[in-house]
Design an enzyme around this catalytic site. Structure first.
Site, mmCIF file in Angstrom:
data_model
loop_
_atom_site.group_PDB
_atom_site.id
_atom_site.type_symbol
_atom_site.label_atom_id
_atom_site.label_comp_id
_atom_site.label_asym_id
_atom_site.label_seq_id
_atom_site.Cartn_x
_atom_site.Cartn_y
_atom_site.Cartn_z
ATOM 1 N N GLY A 227 -23.367 3.688 -34.670
ATOM 2 C CA GLY A 227 -22.021 4.233 -34.763
ATOM 3 C C GLY A 227 -22.035 5.728 -34.966
ATOM 4 O O GLY A 227 -23.078 6.329 -35.219
ATOM 5 N N THR A 231 -19.693 7.065 -40.551
ATOM 6 C CA THR A 231 -18.930 5.810 -40.572
ATOM 7 C C THR A 231 -19.379 4.862 -41.676
ATOM 8 O O THR A 231 -18.784 3.799 -41.846
ATOM 9 C CB THR A 231 -19.037 5.093 -39.213
ATOM 10 O OG1 THR A 231 -20.416 5.019 -38.820
ATOM 11 C CG2 THR A 231 -18.269 5.837 -38.143
ATOM 12 N N THR A 234 -25.282 3.872 -43.837
ATOM 13 C CA THR A 234 -26.187 3.834 -44.997
ATOM 14 C C THR A 234 -25.551 3.068 -46.149
ATOM 15 O O THR A 234 -26.223 2.286 -46.832
ATOM 16 C CB THR A 234 -26.527 5.267 -45.447
ATOM 17 O OG1 THR A 234 -27.080 5.991 -44.348
ATOM 18 C CG2 THR A 234 -27.525 5.258 -46.587
ATOM 19 N N HIS A 449 3.326 30.574 -27.094
ATOM 20 C CA HIS A 449 2.218 29.740 -26.598
ATOM 21 C C HIS A 449 2.252 28.370 -27.271
ATOM 22 O O HIS A 449 2.219 27.330 -26.595
ATOM 23 C CB HIS A 449 0.892 30.452 -26.879
ATOM 24 C CG HIS A 449 -0.322 29.679 -26.462
ATOM 25 N ND1 HIS A 449 -1.085 30.012 -25.362
ATOM 26 C CD2 HIS A 449 -0.926 28.569 -26.990
ATOM 27 C CE1 HIS A 449 -2.082 29.151 -25.232
ATOM 28 N NE2 HIS A 449 -2.017 28.272 -26.223
ATOM 29 N N GLU A 450 2.328 28.357 -28.611
ATOM 30 C CA GLU A 450 2.334 27.081 -29.332
ATOM 31 C C GLU A 450 3.633 26.317 -29.094
ATOM 32 O O GLU A 450 3.630 25.080 -29.051
ATOM 33 C CB GLU A 450 2.122 27.316 -30.829
ATOM 34 C CG GLU A 450 0.799 27.981 -31.187
ATOM 35 C CD GLU A 450 -0.399 27.204 -30.683
ATOM 36 O OE1 GLU A 450 -0.307 25.968 -30.538
ATOM 37 O OE2 GLU A 450 -1.443 27.833 -30.410
ATOM 38 N N HIS A 453 3.170 24.286 -25.935
ATOM 39 C CA HIS A 453 2.512 22.999 -26.200
ATOM 40 C C HIS A 453 3.501 22.004 -26.808
ATOM 41 O O HIS A 453 3.529 20.821 -26.445
ATOM 42 C CB HIS A 453 1.352 23.190 -27.188
ATOM 43 C CG HIS A 453 0.163 23.891 -26.620
ATOM 44 N ND1 HIS A 453 -0.477 23.467 -25.478
ATOM 45 C CD2 HIS A 453 -0.513 24.991 -27.058
ATOM 46 C CE1 HIS A 453 -1.507 24.278 -25.233
ATOM 47 N NE2 HIS A 453 -1.544 25.210 -26.170
#
EC number: 3.4.24.-
Length: 652
Positions: A227, A231, A234, A449-450, A453
């Protein structure tokens, strides 16, 4: 200064250098003192000096396999070489003695003695000196002994965790944890419920193996956890050991490989020997791709140290000797480069994909990490989970940790929603740069510009919702817009991807329409859009012209089969044309939307210039009503001392 000096004294390389010069000087002075100001001559020169009648005394002394000859000149000779160490320009000296070495052949010695007697030289024969032999032997052996001593000492230090014994260099570097030391349980691992179900049987095998063996079942030899990073692979391995109540041996794949050939294989044997003594037990190998890559395909190939280590690992996992009661759990995010022999049943019987958590999993992970953090009543972890799609456990832990740091920076006693919101922005885009000087022209350019979007994202909102937009610089970005999916998606449709492409093009299109300029601010947008469009054509078969064919897969890294060009020049040209067509289509769609919503686009840009950051509620109000929500409107008034102090804390 004392600490620095102690470090220099303890440095083995400096000691090695010191001993080298000491021994070299000892050998030099020893040879110089033995010569006593004499001149070394060869056999031919010795015969010539005797023949010329220039030898007064001649002495023979056997020394091991040679005979040392020394003598005294009748007429001293001059020499510019001198003896010993000379610190200044060498002076002319007189040499009265000479030395030479000859082989102990009977004819040579007898002829030389006869020649010396004929020329009236006094000849003396001495017996072999035992002390001389030992001194020469000592001088020859001592330097090598010191070198070997320091080499073994350094190897012992490199062995790490196995004491200073140099013979432990090939011992395993695994960290062993007793069952009493492992406190992690399945309840501590959130957001991986399906993965835990796959591992329950492994726990049962370790707890009660007879229950399965009496039915003819074989205990799994290994479990491969695959994975993305962060995630919880361990943590899952530790939880299995904790639930089963067995010893846990953990090691990294890179710990097996050293520059000395055979050390890695020795460490593998040592690791399994230790695990057998503690069986039933779990061996956890993190980043196994460091040692388990395909054989014979790396740079150089051949039977190198890594391949020997892998061969030993294969034998230990499923060789002639069984490993009853030992289960190997390995973690990797690159299973595609692992050797096929390692992945076959009998070695890694179970392959568990530890994926990114869904919204419920993210909420559960946030609850686990929020246990030791005081949260305000306005903090909704479910909402935070919805705002962080694609985040893994490590990312979510980082968000809450950053929120705690932000709250501490603002001198708060609890963490509120604004702290978590700031933490999300820091994790996604980096720290804000409010002090960065930006000209008014650039601020307007970034705002429009933003806003470009944003307006495209508002119109094309079938799959994604605009969550936030800001012109506060963060990291390398002058501003950014965040659009979140309405729900967690396993699959993306062609239309969803086209909408995302149009949203990415909205910034550049807005610059061209409003200011008639093209800036570098859209470079990252183009990078993402190009990657997505190319994937649509070459991987997902979304091109009508090229059809459902996969032309490119994931490019292999070092250790797997190198990718070879499998398409013609014409096909490569057509792929580029299809990618360009998708991007142009998205650009035209964005331009059409912005032209049709010029007033709303302007309202959002002006609001950004005034407030710098807009959330989803404010953006929605501007889009639907053309006005900001009343709660956000601020009255202009002189700030009190407490208000100024509060504002300063908020801006820290």
């Amino acid at each position: 200064m004392k600490k620095q000096n102690n470090g220099l004294i303890k440095n083995p390389f400096l000691w090695l250098l010191f001993i080298f010069f000491l021994v070299t000087g000892f050998q030099y002075f020893y040879s110089g003192n033995n010569s006593g100001g004499s001149q070394q001559i060869n056999y031919t020169e010795l015969v010539q000096e005797i023949t010329d009648g220039n030898v007064k005394e001649l002495t023979y002394q056997p020394n091991g396999s040679v005979i040392e000859v020394s003598g005294v000149y009748k007429n001293p000779k001059t020499s510019k070489e001198g003896t010993g160490i000379q610190f200044f320009t060498p002076s002319v000296t007189k040499v009265e003695k000479f030395t030479s070495t000859i082989l102990p052949a009977d004819t040579t010695v007898s002829e030389l003695q006869k020649l010396a007697t004929d020329h009236k030289a006094e000849v003396t024969v001495k017996h072999e000196s035992s002390s001389g032999i030992w001194i020469n032997l000592l001088v020859s052996i001592v330097p090598f002994g010191i070198l070997f001593f320091f080499l073994f000492s350094m190897m012992g230090n490199m062995g790490g965790g196995n004491g200073r014994n140099p013979m432990s260099f090939g011992r395993s570097k695994a960290k062993a944890a007793n069952k009493e030391d492992i406190k992690v349980r399945f309840s501590d691992v959130a957001g991986a419920e399906e993965e835990k179900q796959e591992l329950v049987e492994v726990v049962e095998f370790l707890k009660d193996p007879k229950r399965f063996t009496k039915l003819g079942a074989r205990i799994p030899a290994g479990v491969l956890l695959e994975g993305p990073p962060g995630t919880g692979k361990t943590l899952l391995a530790k939880a299995v050991a904790g639930e089963a109540g067995v010893p846990f041996f953990s090691i990294s794949g890179s710990d097996f490989v050293e520059m000395f050939v055979g050390v890695g294989a020795s460490r593998v044997r040592s690791l399994f020997e230790d695990a057998k003594k503690a069986a039933p037990a779990i061996i956890f190998i993190d980043e196994i791709d460091a040692v388990g890559r395909q054989r014979g395909v790396g740079l150089g190939g051949g039977n190198d140290e890594r391949e020997q280590t892998l061969n030993q690992l294969l034998i230990e996992m499923d060789g002639f000797e069984g490993n009853e009661g030992i289960i190997v759990i390995a973690a990797t995010n690159r299973s595609d480069v692992l050797d096929p022999a390692l992945l076959r049943p009998g070695r890694f019987d179970r392959k568990v994909l530890v994926g990114r958590p869904d919204v419920k999993g993210r909420e559960a992970i946030l609850k686990v990490h929020a246990k030791n953090k005081p949260l305000a009543e306005d903090v909704d972890l479910k909402l935070v989970a919805q705002q962080t799609p694609g985040f893994v456990g490590a990312d979510l832990e980082n968000v809450l940790n950053e929120a705690a740091l932000v709250a501490a920076r603002r001198n708060k006693s609890i963490i509120d929603a604004s702290d978590i919101d700031e933490a999300e922005d820091r994790v996604i885009a980096g720290p804000s740069k409010k002090d960065k000087t930006v000209s008014q022209k650039e601020r307007e350019l970034v705002a429009y510009h933003e806003a470009g979007h944003t307006i495209v994202g508002l119109v094309l909102s079938n799959a994604r919702v605009v969550h936030k937009v800001t012109i506060v610089p963060r990291g390398r970005a002058g501003g950014y817009m965040i659009a979140l999916p309405k729900e967690d998606q396993m699959l993306l449709s062609k239309e969803d991807m086209k909408e995302q492409l149009a949203g990415l093009m909205g910034g550049r299109v807005a610059e061209e329409i409003i200011f008639n300029v093209q800036t570098t601010g859209a470079s990252n947008d183009f990078e993402q859009a190009t990657q997505m469009a190319r994937a649509m054509v070459t991987e997902y078969g979304m091109s009508e012209k090229l059809g459902p064919v996969q032309y490119e897969g994931n490019h292999a890294m070092l250790g797997a089969q190198s990718p070879q060009k499998s398409i013609s020049e014409q096909t490569a040209y057509e792929i580029d044309e299809e990618v360009r067509s998708l991007l142009n289509e998205a650009r035209n769609k964005a331009a059409e939307i912005i032209q049709s919503n010029r007033e709303t686009h302007k309202l959002i840009a002006e609001a950004l210039l005034k407030y710098e950051t807009l959330d989803s509620t404010q953006i929605k109000a501007l889009y639907e009503t053309g006005k900001m929500p009343e709660a956000v409107e601020e009255e202009s008034h002189a700030l009190s001392y407490d208000e100024v102090k509060s504002k300063m804390n908020d801006e820290k």
